[in-house]
Design a protein around this motif. Structure first.
Motif, PDB file in Angstrom:
ATOM      1  N   TYR A  88      34.113  30.714  39.635  1.00  0.00           N
ATOM      2  CA  TYR A  88      33.241  29.895  38.575  1.00  0.00           C
ATOM      3  C   TYR A  88      32.016  30.438  38.483  1.00  0.00           C
ATOM      4  O   TYR A  88      31.391  30.612  37.282  1.00  0.00           O
ATOM      5  N   LYS A  89      31.173  30.788  39.587  1.00  0.00           N
ATOM      6  CA  LYS A  89      29.801  31.556  39.375  1.00  0.00           C
ATOM      7  C   LYS A  89      30.116  32.483  38.717  1.00  0.00           C
ATOM      8  O   LYS A  89      28.997  33.099  38.141  1.00  0.00           O
ATOM      9  N   ILE A  90      30.727  33.687  39.139  1.00  0.00           N
ATOM     10  CA  ILE A  90      31.182  35.001  38.297  1.00  0.00           C
ATOM     11  C   ILE A  90      31.117  34.847  36.945  1.00  0.00           C
ATOM     12  O   ILE A  90      30.614  35.675  36.256  1.00  0.00           O
ATOM     13  N   LYS A  91      31.845  33.931  36.530  1.00  0.00           N
ATOM     14  CA  LYS A  91      32.028  33.553  34.884  1.00  0.00           C
ATOM     15  C   LYS A  91      30.736  33.266  34.335  1.00  0.00           C
ATOM     16  O   LYS A  91      30.431  33.638  33.438  1.00  0.00           O
ATOM     17  N   ILE A  92      30.097  32.260  35.118  1.00  0.00           N
ATOM     18  CA  ILE A  92      28.683  32.081  34.612  1.00  0.00           C
ATOM     19  C   ILE A  92      27.909  33.114  34.472  1.00  0.00           C
ATOM     20  O   ILE A  92      26.970  33.338  33.444  1.00  0.00           O
ATOM     21  N   LYS A  93      27.809  33.974  35.500  1.00  0.00           N
ATOM     22  CA  LYS A  93      26.689  35.174  35.607  1.00  0.00           C
ATOM     23  C   LYS A  93      27.433  36.444  34.712  1.00  0.00           C
ATOM     24  O   LYS A  93      26.501  36.791  34.172  1.00  0.00           O
ATOM     25  N   SER A  94      28.385  36.541  34.339  1.00  0.00           N
ATOM     26  CA  SER A  94      28.963  37.651  33.708  1.00  0.00           C
ATOM     27  C   SER A  94      29.736  37.497  32.432  1.00  0.00           C
ATOM     28  O   SER A  94      29.830  38.225  31.647  1.00  0.00           O
ATOM     29  N   GLY A  95      30.237  36.509  32.422  1.00  0.00           N
ATOM     30  CA  GLY A  95      31.198  36.204  31.298  1.00  0.00           C
ATOM     31  C   GLY A  95      32.664  36.497  31.521  1.00  0.00           C
ATOM     32  O   GLY A  95      33.581  36.300  31.155  1.00  0.00           O
ATOM     33  N   ILE A  96      32.819  37.398  32.844  1.00  0.00           N
ATOM     34  CA  ILE A  96      34.411  37.617  33.114  1.00  0.00           C
ATOM     35  C   ILE A  96      34.795  36.451  33.854  1.00  0.00           C
ATOM     36  O   ILE A  96      34.530  35.751  34.729  1.00  0.00           O
TER      37      ILE A  96
END
Length: 258
Positions: free
Chosen positions: A10-18
């Protein structure tokens, strides 16, 4: 899915869009657990906290999650032909060519095209559409951060002009990034748009069946302007180019017949 890993993606998606949830969980989780354990961390939470603060570690994480077979100026002799022989002819016909990098993977190809176009016009006038079916790879492409090995064939002057070194990684300049628009696209089912003056689609069609290739070549031909060029990979020679309305312009370059 464990809570620790769920929070991490979830945090990676917010940070990078991935969106790591789109990858096979067992494989991705195993790969990332191995990565953070090697670095001496005990949980995904601890690992995220560190890569969120440390850009070099975050870049390393990005490199680990993408299986990247693309690189800048791949088979650079072909890009030389594009620059010296193909683009000057296209630019005689139109001062603002419509350019499409199809199945662009993690962005090296359209960014290479933008750098080459900068030799002919200001980058603010360059517009390249770059498409791929994989949203994660497109998110990676938009970030524009690459390991050193991706730049092995890039000319030194271009490296100096358009990249910033960040530890062992390289970041593409904002002016190059602004010249490229990334969009999700399925070559088999989505509309092609156009008309284009140049389509770059390299080292992709080898993975398609003959029937699928046939369909795609027909569609490429239909969406090119007369005299427009299709640039294919070094294992993708079109032996029956005439049936698609193409003629060979140079090795791996096909012109739509006028």
């Amino acid at each position: 899915m464990s809570g620790d890993y769920e929070q991490f993606i979830y945090k990676i998606k917010i940070k990078s869009g991935i969106d790591l949830a789109l990858y096979k969980e067992a494989q991705m989780k195993r790969r990332l657990t191995s990565l953070y354990e090697k670095k001496g961390y005990n949980s995904f939470e601890e690992y995220f906290s560190t890569i969120n603060r440390d850009q070099e570690l975050f870049n390393e994480f990005l490199d680990r999650i993408t299986i990247n077979v693309s690189e800048f100026y791949r088979n650079n002799k072909r890009w030389e032909v594009l620059e010296k022989n193909i683009l000057p002819k296209i630019l005689q016909r139109t001062k603002r060519p419509k350019l499409w990098s199809a199945a662009c993977s993690s962005g090296e190809e359209p960014y290479t095209l933008a750098m080459i176009m900068s030799n002919f016009m200001p980058l603010t006038d360059v517009r390249i559409l770059a498409t791929d079916i994989d949203e994660n790879i497109l998110a990676r492409a938009k970030l524009g951060i690459y390991p050193e090995r991706s730049l092995q064939e890039a000319p030194e002057d271009m490296k100096k002009k358009f990249f910033t070194k960040d530890g062992s990684f390289y970041k593409v300049s904002e002016e190059v990034k602004r010249a490229v628009s990334f969009k999700k696209h399925n070559l088999l089912s989505d509309p092609y748009g156009g008309p284009y003056d140049l389509i770059v689609c390299r080292n992709v069609l080898i993975y398609f069946t003959e029937e699928a290739k046939d369909l795609i070549y027909h569609k490429f031909s239909q969406c090119l302007n007369p005299g427009g060029i299709l640039f294919v990979g070094s294992t993708e020679q079109i032996f029956n180019a005439g049936q698609y309305g193409f003629e060979a312009e140079d090795t791996f370059f096909y012109k739509k017949c006028l």
